[in-house]
Design a protein around this motif. Sequence first.
Motif, PDB file in Angstrom:
ATOM      1  N   VAL A  70      -2.125  12.473  -2.537  1.00 28.87           N
ATOM      2  CA  VAL A  70      -1.985  10.806  -3.065  1.00 28.87           C
ATOM      3  C   VAL A  70      -0.717  10.702  -4.269  1.00 28.87           C
ATOM      4  O   VAL A  70      -0.030   9.839  -4.503  1.00 28.87           O
ATOM      5  N   GLU A  71      -0.644  11.603  -4.031  1.00 24.52           N
ATOM      6  CA  GLU A  71       1.179  11.581  -5.151  1.00 24.52           C
ATOM      7  C   GLU A  71       2.090  11.659  -4.391  1.00 24.52           C
ATOM      8  O   GLU A  71       2.888  11.397  -4.740  1.00 24.52           O
ATOM      9  N   ASN A  72       2.189  12.415  -2.780  1.00 26.20           N
ATOM     10  CA  ASN A  72       3.523  11.994  -2.537  1.00 26.20           C
ATOM     11  C   ASN A  72       3.486  10.204  -1.861  1.00 26.20           C
ATOM     12  O   ASN A  72       4.610   9.533  -1.163  1.00 26.20           O
ATOM     13  N   ASP A  73       2.014   9.807  -1.398  1.00 22.92           N
ATOM     14  CA  ASP A  73       1.772   8.263  -1.973  1.00 22.92           C
ATOM     15  C   ASP A  73       2.687   7.296  -2.747  1.00 22.92           C
ATOM     16  O   ASP A  73       3.558   6.697  -2.843  1.00 22.92           O
ATOM     17  N   LEU A  74       1.903   7.908  -4.464  1.00 29.08           N
ATOM     18  CA  LEU A  74       2.914   7.220  -5.078  1.00 29.08           C
ATOM     19  C   LEU A  74       4.752   7.631  -5.393  1.00 29.08           C
ATOM     20  O   LEU A  74       5.377   6.756  -5.472  1.00 29.08           O
ATOM     21  N   HIS A  76       6.811   8.384  -2.782  1.00 29.14           N
ATOM     22  CA  HIS A  76       7.655   7.525  -1.576  1.00 29.14           C
ATOM     23  C   HIS A  76       7.348   6.386  -2.386  1.00 29.14           C
ATOM     24  O   HIS A  76       8.005   5.318  -1.068  1.00 29.14           O
ATOM     25  N   ARG A  77       6.152   5.608  -1.490  1.00 24.78           N
ATOM     26  CA  ARG A  77       5.233   4.562  -1.558  1.00 24.78           C
ATOM     27  C   ARG A  77       5.265   3.189  -2.707  1.00 24.78           C
ATOM     28  O   ARG A  77       5.358   2.242  -2.394  1.00 24.78           O
ATOM     29  N   VAL A 189       3.712  -4.854  -0.335  1.00 19.97           N
ATOM     30  CA  VAL A 189       5.292  -4.035   0.286  1.00 19.97           C
ATOM     31  C   VAL A 189       5.699  -2.728  -0.371  1.00 19.97           C
ATOM     32  O   VAL A 189       6.010  -2.319  -1.306  1.00 19.97           O
ATOM     33  N   PRO A 190       5.660  -1.479   0.139  1.00 19.91           N
ATOM     34  CA  PRO A 190       5.663  -0.232   0.160  1.00 19.91           C
ATOM     35  C   PRO A 190       7.060  -0.271  -0.848  1.00 19.91           C
ATOM     36  O   PRO A 190       7.769  -0.542  -0.386  1.00 19.91           O
ATOM     37  N   GLY A 191       7.004   0.634  -1.515  1.00 21.65           N
ATOM     38  CA  GLY A 191       8.110   0.745  -2.160  1.00 21.65           C
ATOM     39  C   GLY A 191       9.226   1.308  -1.783  1.00 21.65           C
ATOM     40  O   GLY A 191      11.268   0.315  -1.805  1.00 21.65           O
ATOM     41  N   ASN A 192       8.873   1.948  -0.925  1.00 20.68           N
ATOM     42  CA  ASN A 192      10.566   2.718  -0.504  1.00 20.68           C
ATOM     43  C   ASN A 192      10.786   1.560   0.619  1.00 20.68           C
ATOM     44  O   ASN A 192      12.337   2.364   1.200  1.00 20.68           O
ATOM     45  N   LEU A 193      10.256   0.578   0.736  1.00 19.95           N
ATOM     46  CA  LEU A 193      10.830  -0.758   1.440  1.00 19.95           C
ATOM     47  C   LEU A 193      11.126  -2.021   0.900  1.00 19.95           C
ATOM     48  O   LEU A 193      12.438  -2.694   2.379  1.00 19.95           O
ATOM     49  N   ASN A 194      11.098  -1.921   0.066  1.00 23.21           N
ATOM     50  CA  ASN A 194      11.198  -3.064  -1.341  1.00 23.21           C
ATOM     51  C   ASN A 194      13.525  -3.045  -1.223  1.00 23.21           C
ATOM     52  O   ASN A 194      13.131  -2.492  -2.321  1.00 23.21           O
ATOM     53  N   GLY A 231      -4.628   1.621  -5.953  1.00 24.65           N
ATOM     54  CA  GLY A 231      -4.495   2.095  -7.138  1.00 24.65           C
ATOM     55  C   GLY A 231      -2.194   2.382  -7.134  1.00 24.65           C
ATOM     56  O   GLY A 231      -2.430   2.132  -5.585  1.00 24.65           O
ATOM     57  N   TRP A 232      -1.553   1.526  -7.446  1.00 21.03           N
ATOM     58  CA  TRP A 232       0.434   0.918  -7.239  1.00 21.03           C
ATOM     59  C   TRP A 232       0.050   1.236  -9.014  1.00 21.03           C
ATOM     60  O   TRP A 232      -0.273   0.889  -9.911  1.00 21.03           O
ATOM     61  N   TYR A 233       1.391   1.724  -8.674  1.00 22.95           N
ATOM     62  CA  TYR A 233       2.445   1.581 -10.389  1.00 22.95           C
ATOM     63  C   TYR A 233       2.581   0.136 -10.607  1.00 22.95           C
ATOM     64  O   TYR A 233       2.768  -0.879  -9.958  1.00 22.95           O
TER      65      TYR A 233
END
Length: 323
Positions: A70-74, A76-77, A189-194, A231-233
């Motif tokens: 979860v921490e890694n996904d938040l 990076h994504r 849209v994953p944050g690292n791809l936007n 969950g998402w930022y």
Amino acid sequence: MSTERRSPPRGSEKQLLRRLGLPKDEVRTRLKLASDRTYWKTLYPSFSICDDASAVPEASPLDASTLDRVENDLTHRGYFLVEGAITGSIIGPMLGCVEAVRKAGWPPAFAYIYDQLWLIWRLAPIAQLLTAGLGPGYRWIPHGWCQYVHPVSGASGWAPHVDGNLSNRMSIWIPLTDATLDNGCIYVVPGNLNTAGIGERRALKVASNLQMRELLQRSRALPARAGSVLGWYFRLLHWGSVCHVAGGPRVSLVMEFIGVGERALDIELPLYDPQDGLPSLSQRLHAIGRAILQYKRFELRMRGYVDLARGLMREHGIALEGT
């Protein structure tokens, strides 16, 4: 959940909205019923209202490897998905409550009158996920909502948006029914791809044709079983997709949270400490009224409850004094 403004309705739209509105007599009746605890207890006897004895349901904590992911996904994504974090014994009664409220002619968000719709955000796995994303000492932003996508081809969740542009804020979304590719699951849209920051640094309406094609190609569907936690930022671009096949509804709960030390906007106040008592009935009704006014641009049906929402805010605004 987005705070972006939209242009006011014009012409034929205004006429349609007037027809959607509740009659004045019904508004008065519902304003009175909204404050009647006996009415709500009779409507759904299994749940409580402002009962200090109501306890947080037991739920198994998440293991260390899940929290690491979860921490890694938040990081990076900008989002995470944990499948099956909440058992059916908790989710089933929640869905029953939402259906009872809806069938009685209320917007589904009125389910937040009941304690259990607040207690669910204190479950052990939810607390772990929020601590992983925001750190200890996070607070509730009282923007609870219940999304009900009807099982009709063409019905949909909310259009593409971000929940806000401020940092250290998260939305937690819990499906009460399976969210599938067919009934309108969440897309992100994953944050690292936007890379162009569309929806965050630049509004969707000014995105170029090329940027929109890139967003579509880089988006990711997130089907989730009932009881999962997504969950998402706030800055993550996301939306609810369209129902393609008639079947069961897509029902979900969502709440917003803010990290400790962050300065809240006026519209985010009052903040609630998860360790303190639950909001009073008046505070809940005020929050529901404000949410209807805030999110009616996403759900046309909610525009029929504008007078009721304004009445709730007017009658229960005093609940916010001193908080």
